[in-house]
Structure formats: structure tokens, C-alpha cells
Write an enzyme that holds these catalytic residues in place. Sequence first.
Site, PDB file in Angstrom:
ATOM      1  N   LYS A 289      33.625 -42.404   4.695  1.00 31.02           N
ATOM      2  CA  LYS A 289      32.762 -43.794   4.732  1.00 31.02           C
ATOM      3  C   LYS A 289      31.610 -43.662   3.761  1.00 31.02           C
ATOM      4  CE  LYS A 289      34.545 -43.894   9.465  1.00 31.02           C
ATOM      5  NZ  LYS A 289      34.755 -44.418  10.901  1.00 31.02           N
TER       6      LYS A 289
ATOM      7  N   SER B   1      39.428 -40.538  16.213  1.00 27.74           N
ATOM      8  CA  SER B   1      38.831 -39.506  17.114  1.00 27.74           C
ATOM      9  C   SER B   1      39.854 -38.496  16.732  1.00 27.74           C
ATOM     10  CB  SER B   1      38.290 -39.978  18.217  1.00 27.74           C
ATOM     11  OG  SER B   1      37.227 -40.538  18.285  1.00 27.74           O
TER      12      SER B   1
ATOM     13  N   ASN C 281      38.705 -40.155   5.328  1.00 25.06           N
ATOM     14  CA  ASN C 281      37.825 -41.206   4.899  1.00 25.06           C
ATOM     15  C   ASN C 281      36.281 -40.823   5.374  1.00 25.06           C
ATOM     16  OD1 ASN C 281      36.512 -43.747   4.794  1.00 25.06           O
ATOM     17  ND2 ASN C 281      37.204 -44.844   6.757  1.00 25.06           N
TER      18      ASN C 281
ATOM     19  N   HIS D 155      40.330 -51.504   6.531  1.00 29.03           N
ATOM     20  CA  HIS D 155      39.648 -50.888   7.729  1.00 29.03           C
ATOM     21  C   HIS D 155      38.812 -51.660   8.474  1.00 29.03           C
ATOM     22  CE1 HIS D 155      37.037 -47.694   9.922  1.00 29.03           C
ATOM     23  NE2 HIS D 155      37.965 -46.854   9.330  1.00 29.03           N
TER      24      HIS D 155
ATOM     25  N   GLU E  75      36.255 -51.371  10.151  1.00 27.95           N
ATOM     26  CA  GLU E  75      34.748 -51.504   9.810  1.00 27.95           C
ATOM     27  C   GLU E  75      34.383 -52.368   8.619  1.00 27.95           C
ATOM     28  OE1 GLU E  75      33.723 -47.431   9.220  1.00 27.95           O
ATOM     29  OE2 GLU E  75      33.941 -46.901  11.113  1.00 27.95           O
TER      30      GLU E  75
HETATM   31  C1  PEP Z   1      38.119 -44.012  10.765  1.00 34.09           C
HETATM   32  O1  PEP Z   1      37.116 -44.222  10.519  1.00 34.09           O
HETATM   33  O2  PEP Z   1      39.185 -44.271   9.975  1.00 34.09           O
HETATM   34  C2  PEP Z   1      38.240 -42.929  11.843  1.00 34.09           C
HETATM   35  C3  PEP Z   1      39.483 -42.642  12.303  1.00 34.09           C
HETATM   36  O3  PEP Z   1      37.014 -42.250  12.399  1.00 34.09           O
HETATM   37  P1  PEP Z   1      36.941 -41.151  13.158  1.00 34.09           P
HETATM   38  O4  PEP Z   1      38.033 -39.981  13.110  1.00 34.09           O
HETATM   39  O5  PEP Z   1      35.549 -40.669  13.284  1.00 34.09           O
HETATM   40  O6  PEP Z   1      37.391 -41.732  14.608  1.00 34.09           O
END
Ligand code: PEP
Length: 240
Positions: A11, A202, A9, A89, A91
Amino acid sequence: MSTPLIVGNWKMNGLGEAVTEIAAMAGAGRANLWVAPPFTLIDRAVIVAAGAVTIGGQDCHAAFSGAHTGCVSAAMLADLGAGFVIIGHSERRTDNGECDADVRAKALAARAAGLDVIVCVGETQEQRDAGAAEAIVGAQLAGSLPDAVDGLIVAYEPVWAIGTGRTPTPADVAAIHGFIRAQLLARFGLMGRGVRILYGGSVKPDNAALLLGQPHVGGALVGGASLTAASFLAIAAAAG
Ligand code: PEP
């Protein structure tokens, strides 16, 4: 066991030259790599991916078309060659106030357009601390999922693990993925067995094997570490 599905993703990241990363991912010849770049790169990404990486959207509108300035429909994504869309998501739930009913409407629109749909769920730190992680995730599943399992993928993404470098323990990942599986079985019967559940939050090359090795984890949804082919492919390699 099927090959883990590794979904990137991006973003709101990436200008034109970033599609070279997708070309490099495609060149690695691995199965089950999906990437959701920003809307602006989807058509170019589809070309360089050449079918070796599945390209998708990060959101879609619930309507087929109409007076919705700035929005993109599922049919438009499909028209560009996208194969899936990420819905709900955290966000978007936070920044855009999307509720479970919105997420479900978008998921239905995505399926109607022939896209696979990744429905995201996950609790905040406060909710986990209060012992409410399962209640929150259960309610999100109940309100957000479409009516059938075809083309459905669930992503468990604890909000507190996204972009923070923090992850749940492997035991916690196993526990909540087991809970999600039980919810899917309760809702869809035996068909719920085949729904892939991704872990997100993460995921990096050095923790991917441990996190993805837990029961009912069928792959990863990856944010930051999906932006370069090097780290994304390293996650895929670690995942097996
Ligand atoms: C995400 O935004 O779906 C995500 C898992 O981000 P990150 O891997 O940077 O934590």
C-alpha cells in the site's frame, strides 16, 4: 499441489530503506513470493529482489500513455521490471471510485503489457450480513475479469477483513472460494481450473496455515504482515 503464492501489498508504505526487507525476503530462497511496493520503490525493489522475489504494482492506468497526470501505465510498470499488478483492490474501488468496468479495462491493459494480473473481489460486512456475498462477488467477477485466463489470478478479499484482524471462518473461506471456482469454470470452461485464487484479509503467521489449507485457496494476498521480511516469510513458511 503447487506451492502457495504469497503476495505482499505494501500500500502507501515504505521509504527507500524499506527495500532491505525485500532483500531479506529474496535472501530466504523461497519460491512464489511476490511483493507490490509503492510505485516509488519498484525500480529499487526489482534490483534487490534479483529475480528471487517478483515485484509488481498496486494499480495501473487502463491507457498505454497519454494526458493522465499522476498516473502510471502497465507498460511503465513492465518497463521497470515489474512482473504483475494488483487491480481492483477494495481501497481503490472505495477511495477512487473504481467500478468493475474500470477494473476490467486495467486488467486488459496489464495483460497487453505482459504483466500477470491479480483481480481483487470481495464483499463488505453489510453485504455479507444481508446474505449477498456470493451475489456481489459473482457480479464483480463477471464485470472485472479479462477475456482469457492467461496470467490471471483472482484474490478474494472480504472488505471487512482487510486490516481489521478479523477473518472469515475456514468454512466460509472454503465456501466462497468454491463459488469463485464455479464462476471461473462457467466463464472459462476447463481453463478456469488453473486460475489461482488467493485469500486476502488479515492473514498472519498464526492463521495462514488454516486459511490457506482450505480448498481452492492457492495462496494469500497480505497487507500489513507483508511489510517486514520476518512476518512475510513466517506466513510463507506456515503456508507450506
Ligand atoms: C490487503 O490490503 O490486501 C490486505 C489483505 O490487508 P491486510 O492483510 O492488512 O488485512
